[in-house]
Design an enzyme around this catalytic site. Structure first.
Site, mmCIF file in Angstrom:
data_model
loop_
_atom_site.group_PDB
_atom_site.id
_atom_site.type_symbol
_atom_site.label_atom_id
_atom_site.label_comp_id
_atom_site.label_asym_id
_atom_site.label_seq_id
_atom_site.Cartn_x
_atom_site.Cartn_y
_atom_site.Cartn_z
ATOM 1 N N LYS A 48 0.748 -1.041 0.028
ATOM 2 C CA LYS A 48 0.077 -0.076 0.146
ATOM 3 C C LYS A 48 0.761 1.247 0.037
ATOM 4 O O LYS A 48 0.457 2.441 -0.023
ATOM 5 C CB LYS A 48 -0.915 -0.149 1.156
ATOM 6 N N LYS A 50 2.613 2.293 2.763
ATOM 7 C CA LYS A 50 2.284 2.835 3.932
ATOM 8 C C LYS A 50 3.517 2.394 4.731
ATOM 9 O O LYS A 50 3.678 1.373 4.883
ATOM 10 C CB LYS A 50 1.161 2.319 4.590
HETATM 11 N N1 CTP Z 1 -10.235 6.669 11.340
HETATM 12 C C1 CTP Z 1 -11.321 7.504 11.885
HETATM 13 N N2 CTP Z 1 -10.915 8.694 12.302
HETATM 14 C C2 CTP Z 1 -9.698 9.071 12.325
HETATM 15 C C3 CTP Z 1 -8.779 8.530 11.598
HETATM 16 C C4 CTP Z 1 -8.964 7.259 11.225
HETATM 17 O O1 CTP Z 1 -12.581 7.156 11.833
HETATM 18 N N3 CTP Z 1 -9.433 10.525 12.531
HETATM 19 C C5 CTP Z 1 -10.359 5.312 10.865
HETATM 20 C C6 CTP Z 1 -10.315 5.329 9.551
HETATM 21 O O2 CTP Z 1 -11.180 5.767 8.360
HETATM 22 C C7 CTP Z 1 -10.152 3.765 8.946
HETATM 23 C C8 CTP Z 1 -9.623 3.273 10.669
HETATM 24 O O3 CTP Z 1 -9.721 4.523 11.252
HETATM 25 O O4 CTP Z 1 -11.357 3.077 8.918
HETATM 26 C C9 CTP Z 1 -8.029 2.822 10.359
HETATM 27 O O5 CTP Z 1 -7.586 4.117 9.682
HETATM 28 P P1 CTP Z 1 -5.904 4.260 9.521
HETATM 29 O O6 CTP Z 1 -5.537 4.379 8.036
HETATM 30 O O7 CTP Z 1 -5.149 3.188 10.231
HETATM 31 O O8 CTP Z 1 -5.801 5.538 10.498
HETATM 32 P P2 CTP Z 1 -5.305 7.023 10.051
HETATM 33 O O9 CTP Z 1 -5.200 7.760 11.330
HETATM 34 O O10 CTP Z 1 -6.249 7.721 8.901
HETATM 35 O O11 CTP Z 1 -3.879 6.771 9.494
HETATM 36 P P3 CTP Z 1 -2.892 7.644 8.049
HETATM 37 O O12 CTP Z 1 -2.855 9.052 8.494
HETATM 38 O O13 CTP Z 1 -1.822 6.659 8.172
HETATM 39 O O14 CTP Z 1 -3.707 7.387 6.846
#
Ligand code: CTP
Length: 137
Positions: A48, A50
């Site tokens: 991905k 990441k």
């Molecule tokens: N999620 C959420 N609210 C946030 C951050 C994440 O509801 N503020 C949800 C995402 O929509 C997803 C789940 O948590 O369904 C896991 O998201 P993840 O990608 O691991 O977290 P992020 O904080 O969005 O990470 P990144 O910044 O690396 O994208």
């Protein structure tokens, strides 16, 4: 008469576990009786693009300690969702709304939902905040 438990399934990386994650998992757990979380493996994160601070084993351990989570399974491919839904008898597949529309094709197997994200927090934003603190020190 006993009813079949409602199983909810979600996927994610869950690096630097934060309150946006907690709130999503809490709301998901309220939709059913059991919440299964597919946690992206390090190899799948490479696919991905990441890069995680915490390795899979630690992200999994944190998720398993979360009171809203019944079970954690590894997410290793994009394609496993259909077999996971069938094998775990999933009634609801749900993700945060940054994924809106991406998994509508699963609607022939289960109910697909996208829940609003918690504003103003993400793993990326936390990493930026830490970097800024280190730079300012
Ligand atoms: N999620 C959420 N609210 C946030 C951050 C994440 O509801 N503020 C949800 C995402 O929509 C997803 C789940 O948590 O369904 C896991 O998201 P993840 O990608 O691991 O977290 P992020 O904080 O969005 O990470 P990144 O910044 O690396 O994208």
């Amino acid at each position: 008469m006993t009813r079949t438990p409602i199983t909810v399934l979600t996927y994610g990386t869950f690096d630097l576990f934060h309150h946006g994650h907690v709130r999503l998992l809490q709301r998901l757990s309220q939709l059913g009786d059991e919440l299964i979380v597919g946690c992206s493996t390090d190899e799948f994160n490479d696919i991905k693009g990441k890069r995680c601070v915490m390795p899979f084993s630690q992200r999994r351990e944190v998720l398993e300690a979360c009171r809203y989570v019944t079970r954690v399974i590894p997410e290793e491919t994009w394609e496993q969702k259909r077999s996971d839904i069938v094998n775990h008898n999933v009634s609801i597949f749900a993700m945060g709304d940054d994924w809106t529309g991406h998994f509508d094709d699963l609607g022939d197997l289960t109910r697909v939902l996208y829940l609003p994200r918690t504003p103003d927090v993400s793993t990326t934003e936390l990493k930026t905040r830490i970097q800024q603190r280190v730079s300012a020190a």
